[in-house]
Write a protein that holds these residues in place. Structure first.
Motif, PDB file in Angstrom:
ATOM      1  N   ASP A 150       0.822  -1.206   0.000  1.00 28.57           N
ATOM      2  CA  ASP A 150       0.000   0.000   0.000  1.00 28.57           C
ATOM      3  C   ASP A 150       0.853   1.250   0.000  1.00 28.57           C
ATOM      4  N   ARG A 189      -9.065   1.508   7.362  1.00 24.29           N
ATOM      5  CA  ARG A 189      -8.304   1.220   6.139  1.00 24.29           C
ATOM      6  C   ARG A 189      -8.366   2.375   5.143  1.00 24.29           C
ATOM      7  N   GLU A 230      -5.127  -2.073   1.121  1.00 19.80           N
ATOM      8  CA  GLU A 230      -5.420  -3.499   0.929  1.00 19.80           C
ATOM      9  C   GLU A 230      -5.423  -4.251   2.247  1.00 19.80           C
ATOM     10  N   GLN A 231      -4.550  -3.850   3.184  1.00 19.07           N
ATOM     11  CA  GLN A 231      -4.423  -4.549   4.460  1.00 19.07           C
ATOM     12  C   GLN A 231      -4.706  -3.579   5.605  1.00 19.07           C
TER      13      GLN A 231
END
Length: 816
Positions: A718, A750, A808-809
């Motif tokens: 990211d 996020r 994404e995470q």
């Protein structure tokens, strides 16, 4: 001709004098008073006469007796204060009669409740300190002979008015106003069909026998909070053990409270059916006229007409419909159950006000064209859509108004019914009254709907969702005529989890006030969105209103709440202060220093007051219509609001708002805005970097971003995406603007927000296409491709370009 006319007038005066002399003193005082007043109706053009006598406290004149049409039609009150301001008090003070026409009445407090008085009023002082009031609808008012006759009546009334009876009489009662305990004799209990041994002495036991439709009128007589001194007279129905209604007549007077004794209503109850020999009794028409005079909407008119007809005619069905263009719109069905009406009607109903299937009812169509009532006996050959309405007899009653048909009323019976001459007279009278009232109500409904549509268009359609807080708003338009209100509210989401809560009130109730309200709401929203602090936002709005050179001014309360920290800044511009309800239930009227109303002074100061909001705190903002009335001071109203807010359950703001508005003053519009601060469960992470204009500026911004994201635990996959977005936004600001550039990073869950602020107000434009030879435009295309969303916001003197990247995470907060 002139001498004959004069002789005729002298004869009328002589007849009046003779009639008054025949009223001997042997009559009971109240009966004599009533008969004297009736002579005024007989020998003059008066439609209403009334006597007012000095009140027990010597500070007012109270009504002693009245005869004729209902006083409500002319706005005559029960009590008039003695200080100048009413015709009754002025006539008593001057000792001379007053003769007032429509023009004078329009400026007179006597007719204060009527929008357009179209009658004449005569007020003659009496020797005992009271006065005689007479009303006429004659175009030229009271002529010379009328006035002479009224002087004779005033002379006959000389002497004290009869006092309220305190000794027990037949059919009497005595009601304690504060406790509801009532003392009655056996005759009254017989009328109500109640066993004396089973009677518990509560007025509610008697009220329980009342027909539901008549209960509101009866409650208006016996309810303590609606009572004023003076006589009361009312006809109402009770249900007998057989299930059939019976008419009773109540006459009473309020005895004011004395030391050691509460106020009491004393009087008599008698059987009224003997006093109502025919269905065409003028009393019923008077009651209908009074009801239609106060009916504002089409439904109000329809309900009054149905109430006047169904019981009087003992009908099984009554339907009323208004004529709109070439279609009939049903407004009232009695009974309301669909099963009571023909199957064809139910098949055609599509809305709450269904279109009547006129095409299937040629008999109805013909009646509307001819404009005359049609009466069909039992068994008449009618189309099914009408035959099922009245198998025992049917009346098709067009409602005329000004040379056209405003609607139609259908009256039907299940058992064979023959319409009597008295019933025909009633139908004719009702049709004329209802047609005119229906036209007025249609116009009122149309204008009221337009007013409501404009009002709704100027207010927020819905409130935004807020992180860590909940908000509800309510708006009640005034019911005093067709007026546009100037109250408004708004909730404005701002950057960095701030929100502005605004409430205001523009002077006046008209289209100009509503238009200015919309302009001020838009201006405040625009200034707030630019990122100005609260005092600057309100100052800008004040300067704008001054420059508009409007004759109106506005009040405003603006509260900027930091939803992350639970802090707020409050700015008042001539508006009432906010009310806080703390989590422990304590309430506080905020002592916030305020500035003048908007639009009053160009160079005005609007100081800011800090507020602290703990989780569970409720902030209440309202307009003066909720807390201030003619009988309630602002301080008392705010104290009442604080008490009710303290007792309410803050967990459900909607019911709390409805509770606070339950006793709202409907003569003014009311706005209410409630905020419950809950606190944010997850607070965002923030970092800021000032970008200096040096050759390595972009590399420094990337290094700052990389260190911040690693500290927050953002994964390497990211990180590259975010660094690319930062590079493009910072480069764009350095190349295309001058002055300071600031980089802000915000992480919540996020979602990572990258914002770059600069000093240029020019918004970057995303190119629709780009060629190989183009030297710019690719950066904003890359940002749009990599970010979940992007946009621009105005800030003080410049702009902020932002982009949100969805990681994404989930960040792991890995340090190092």
């Amino acid at each position: 001709m002139g001498s004959e006319s004069a002789a005729g007038r002298r004869t009328r005066t002589q007849r009046a004098e003779l009639a008054l002399k025949t009223l001997t003193a042997d009559l009971e005082p109240r009966e004599r008073l009533r008969r004297v007043l009736e002579q005024a109706l007989a020998f003059t053009g008066a439609t209403l006469t009334a006597v007012y006598v000095p009140h027990e406290d010597g500070e007012a004149l109270r009504l002693a007796e009245a005869v004729g049409v209902p006083r409500a039609l002319y706005g005559l009150r029960d009590v008039y204060p003695l200080p100048p301001g009413s015709a009754a008090a002025d006539a008593r003070r001057s000792g001379r009669p007053l003769w007032l026409g429509p023009e004078e009445l329009g400026r007179c407090a006597v007719a204060g409740r009527l929008p357009d008085p179209d009658f004449w009023l005569g007020v003659l002082p009496l020797r005992d300190g009271g006065c005689l009031a007479a009303v006429t609808d004659q175009p030229d008012g009271f002529d010379t002979e009328d006035r002479e006759c009224l002087h004779l009546v005033a002379d006959a009334l000389a002497g004290p008015a009869p006092a309220a009876a305190t000794a027990p009489v037949a059919n009497s009662f005595s009601l304690a106003v504060d406790s509801g305990r009532v003392e009655v004799d056996g005759e009254v209990l017989d009328l109500f069909a109640i066993d004396p041994d089973a009677f518990d002495g509560r007025v509610e036991t008697l009220l329980a026998r009342t027909v539901p439709e008549d209960l509101p009128g009866l409650m208006s007589v016996v309810e303590p909070d609606r009572f004023t001194s003076g006589d009361r007279e009312l006809e109402f129905r009770i249900l007998q053990p057989s299930g059939q209604p019976a008419w009773l007549r109540l006459r009473g007077r309020l005895l004011p409270a004395e030391e050691g004794r509460s106020a009491r209503l004393v009087g008599t109850v008698a059987e009224a059916s003997k006093l109502r020999p025919a269905v065409s009794d003028v009393t019923r028409i008077q009651r209908l006229a009074a009801a239609l005079a106060t009916a504002g909407t089409v439904r109000d008119v329809s309900g009054a007409v149905v109430a006047a007809l169904r019981t009087s005619l003992r009908a099984d069905r009554v339907a009323l419909a208004g004529l709109e263009s070439d279609r009939l719109v049903v407004t009232v069905l009695d009974p309301p159950e669909p099963e009571a009406w023909p199957e064809l009607w139910r098949a055609e109903w599509r809305t709450e006000w269904p279109d009547a299937p006129v095409r299937a009812m040629p008999t109805l169509d013909a009646g509307l064209r001819e404009g005359r009532a049609a009466i069909w006996p039992a068994g008449a050959e009618l189309e099914p859509a009408l035959a099922e309405v009245g198998p025992g007899g049917l009346v098709v009653l067009p409602l005329p108004a000004g040379g056209r048909t405003a609607g139609v009323c259908l009256i039907g019976w299940d058992s064979p019914h023959e319409v009597t001459p008295d019933e025909r007279a009633l139908l004719t009278a009702v049709a004329g009254l209802a047609g005119q009232a229906l036209v007025r109500a249609h116009a009122f409904d149309a204008e009221h709907e337009l007013i409501g549509m404009l009002q709704r268009a100027l207010l927020p359609r819905r409130l935004p969702r807020l992180p860590g807080a909940a908000a509800v708003a309510r708006y009640l338009p005034t019911t005093a005529g067709l007026e546009l209100g100037g109250d408004w509210y708004d909730v404005i989401p701002l950057a960095d989890h701030h929100a502005a809560f605004v409430i205001g009130d523009v002077q006046g109730h008209n289209a100009g006030a509503a238009a200015l309200m919309g302009q001020m709401r838009t201006a405040l929203r625009a200034y707030a969105a630019e990122g100005h602090p609260p005092d600057v936002v309100v100052s800008h709005a004040n300067r704008l209103l001054v420059e508009m050179e409007s004759d109106l001014f506005a009040t405003c309360c603006y509260v900027d709440v930091d939803l992350e920290e639970g802090t707020a800044w409050c700015v008042r511009a001539g508006h009432i202060p906010p009310v806080l309800r703390h989590p422990d239930g304590r309430t506080e009227i905020v002592e916030a220093e305020g500035g003048p109303p908007l639009g009053v002074a160009d160079q005005a100061d609007f100081p800011m007051t800090p507020l602290r909001l703990h989780p569970g705190t409720v902030l209440a903002l309202t307009t003066d219509g909720l807390v201030e009335t003619a009988r309630t001071t602002l301080d008392d109203g705010l104290a009442r609001l604080a008490r009710e807010l303290s007792a309410a359950d803050p967990g459900h703001l909607g019911p709390v708002a409805d509770l606070l508005l339950a006793e709202a003053n409907r003569s003014d519009d009311v706005a209410l805005l409630l905020l419950r601060y809950d606190g944010m469960g997850v607070r965002p992470l923030r970092e800021t970097w000032t970008v200096w204009r040096v050759p390595e500026a972009v590399r420094h911004a990337r290094r700052f971003t990389r260190r911040s994201l690693r500290t927050w635990g953002v994964a390497q996959e990211d990180l590259d995406t975010v660094l690319l977005v930062v590079s493009e936004l910072v480069t764009n600001a350095l190349v295309h603007t001058d002055g300071r550039v600031r980089l802000d990073l915000t992480l919540l869950g996020r979602r990572l927000r990258v914002a770059v602020a600069d000093a240029s107000p020019r918004t970057p434009v995303k190119p629709t296409s780009i060629g190989w030879e183009a030297t710019g435009g690719r950066g904003i295309l890359l940002v749009g491709a990599m970010a979940a969303a992007w946009g621009t916001l105005p800030v003080s003197g410049g702009k902020q370009v932002w982009a949100e990247v969805l990681l994404e995470q989930e960040p792991g907060r890995a340090h190092g």
